[in-house]
Design an enzyme around this catalytic site. Structure first.
Site, PDB file in Angstrom:
ATOM      1  N   ALA A 193      -8.552  -4.234  44.454  1.00 30.47           N
ATOM      2  CA  ALA A 193      -7.697  -3.375  43.624  1.00 30.47           C
ATOM      3  C   ALA A 193      -8.288  -1.986  43.454  1.00 30.47           C
ATOM      4  CB  ALA A 193      -7.490  -4.030  42.269  1.00 30.47           C
ATOM      5  N   CYS A 194      -7.436  -0.987  43.620  1.00 28.40           N
ATOM      6  CA  CYS A 194      -7.879   0.407  43.474  1.00 28.40           C
ATOM      7  C   CYS A 194      -7.484   0.993  42.127  1.00 28.40           C
ATOM      8  CB  CYS A 194      -7.320   1.266  44.604  1.00 28.40           C
ATOM      9  SG  CYS A 194      -5.518   1.450  44.555  1.00 28.40           S
ATOM     10  N   GLN A 195      -6.576   0.326  41.388  1.00 30.13           N
ATOM     11  CA  GLN A 195      -6.001   0.942  40.191  1.00 30.13           C
ATOM     12  C   GLN A 195      -7.041   1.254  39.119  1.00 30.13           C
ATOM     13  OE1 GLN A 195      -4.841  -1.709  41.771  1.00 30.13           O
ATOM     14  NE2 GLN A 195      -2.602  -1.637  41.966  1.00 30.13           N
TER      15      GLN A 195
END
Length: 304
Positions: free
Chosen positions: A71-73
Site C-alpha cells: 500500500a502506498c496511501q
C-alpha cells in the site's frame, strides 16, 4: 523464470512479466474486485484473496522473482492529513520481508511512491532485507521514459541475493503524447458553459485555452497543472485512484474514460477491467505500468 505478485491489484506487474517472458504462478490481493480482475486477465496463475500480513508463505509456490506493490496511501504526499489507518497501510511492506525470509527469492522488486523512502521505518525495512542477504538498489523511474503516455514517477527497489546491488541497463524510450490516447469521437461530451459549472473550473479552463488553444487536459480535482491545464502534446500527468483528468475540446468537456486511462497506464486495449468506472479507475490508478515492469524484468535477466 517464475514470479509471484503480491498486492497484485489490476495486474500491471503480472502483465509486464508476461511481456518479458516471465511466468507468474501465484498472485494475491485482499480486495475481491482486484482478484477478479487479475484472474480474468491471467487465469493461468493461482490466485489468493487474503490479507497478506496473515499469509502462510509455505502455501506459496517456489519462484525466482517476488514482485510486490504494498500500500502506498500511507506514504503518498496526496494522502492529506495523517490518519490512524495510515500506520496499518504502511505496515503492509513487512509482508514482503516475511515472504522473502521464507522463500529467499533470488530477486525481490518492490514498487511504491517515492515518499516510501521518507517512511520512519524505511531504514529498518532495508536493514531487514540486508540481514536476509539482499542488496537493495533503489531506482526512481518515470513511466514516460518507457513509452507510457503518462508522467508517473515511482520508486522500484531491486533487491537481489548478491554481494553488490544489481546495475540495470534500462532503455529510455520516446515520449508518447496524451493526444495518442484520447478518443475524441467515442464518448459523450458536456457543454463547458452549462449552468452550475464552478467558477474555479471555468478559470482553469480559460487559463488552459490561453496556454494551449482549444484542446488540452485539465485536472478537475486536486493540484498539478491546476492553474494552466496540460498540453496534449506531452504525456498526461499521473493518474490516481480518483477520476480527476478532464479533456477539453473547444466549448465542450468530459472526464477521461476508462478505455483512455487503460492506454495511459500502458495496458493492452483488450485488458479486462470492472464494468463500474469507479472500480476500474481505482484499480488503474493503483497499478504498475506494464511496460515499466517488462523493461525492469528484461534488464534484471540481462544483469543476472
Amino acid at each position: 523464470m517464475k514470479a509471484i505478485d503480491l498486492f497484485s491489484g489490476a495486474g500491471g506487474f503480472t502483465e509486464g512479466a508476461r511481456q518479458a517472458g516471465v511466468e507468474v504462478c501465484w498472485a494475491a490481493n485482499h480486495w475481491p474486485a482486484a482478484v477478479a480482475c487479475h484472474s480474468a486477465n491471467h487465469p493461468e496463475a493461482v490466485h489468493a484473496c487474503q490479507d497478506l500480513e496473515q499469509a502462510d508463505w509455505r502455501a506459496v509456490p517456489a519462484h525466482d522473482v517476488l514482485m510486490a506493490s504494498p500500500a502506498c496511501q500511507g506514504h503518498s504526499p496526496a494522502r492529506g492529513k495523517e490518519r490512524p489507518h495510515h500506520d496499518a497501510l504502511r505496515s503492509t511492506a513487512w509482508a514482503v520481508v516475511a515472504c522473502a525470509e521464507y522463500h529467499r527469492s533470488p530477486v525481490v522488486i518492490v514498487e511504491n511512491v517515492p515518499a516510501f523512502t521518507a517512511w520512519a521505518l524505511y531504514p529498518a525495512w532495508c536493514d531487514a532485507m540486508f540481514r536476509l542477504g539482499y542488496a537493495v538498489a533503489p531506482h526512481l523511474i518515470d513511466s514516460a521514459d518507457h513509452g507510457v503516455p503518462q508522467h508517473r514517477e515511482r520508486l522500484f527497489l531491486i533487491c537481489s541475493l548478491s554481494k553488490h546491488p544489481l546495475e540495470l541497463d534500462l532503455p529510455r524510450r520516446a515520449y508518447v503524447p496524451a493526444r495518442d490516447i484520447i478518443e475524441w469521437d467515442l464518448h459523450p461530451w458536456a457543454e463547458i458553459d452549462e449552468p452550475g459549472r464552478s467558477a474555479h473550473t471555468l478559470r482553469r479552463i480559460e487559463a488552459g485555452r490561453r496556454a494551449y488553444g482549444a484542446r488540452f487536459l485539465a485536472p478537475y480535482y486536486g493540484s498539478g497543472s491546476g492553474l494552466t491545464g496540460r498540453s496534449i502534446d506531452r504525456p498526461i500527468g499521473t493518474l490516481t485512484t480518483r477520476d480527476r483528468w478532464a479533456v477539453i475540446d473547444g466549448p465542450r468537456m468530459r472526464m477521461l474514460q476508462v478505455s483512455e486511462a487503460r492506454k495511459a497506464m500502458g495496458f493492452r486495449a483488450d485488458y479486462k477491467l470492472p464494468a463500474r468506472k469507479k472500480e476500474a479507475m481505482h484499480l488503474l490508478g493503483n497499478a504498475v505500468c506494464p511496460p515499466v515492469a517488462a523493461d525492469l524484468l528484461a534488464a534484471i535477466r540481462a544483469a543476472a
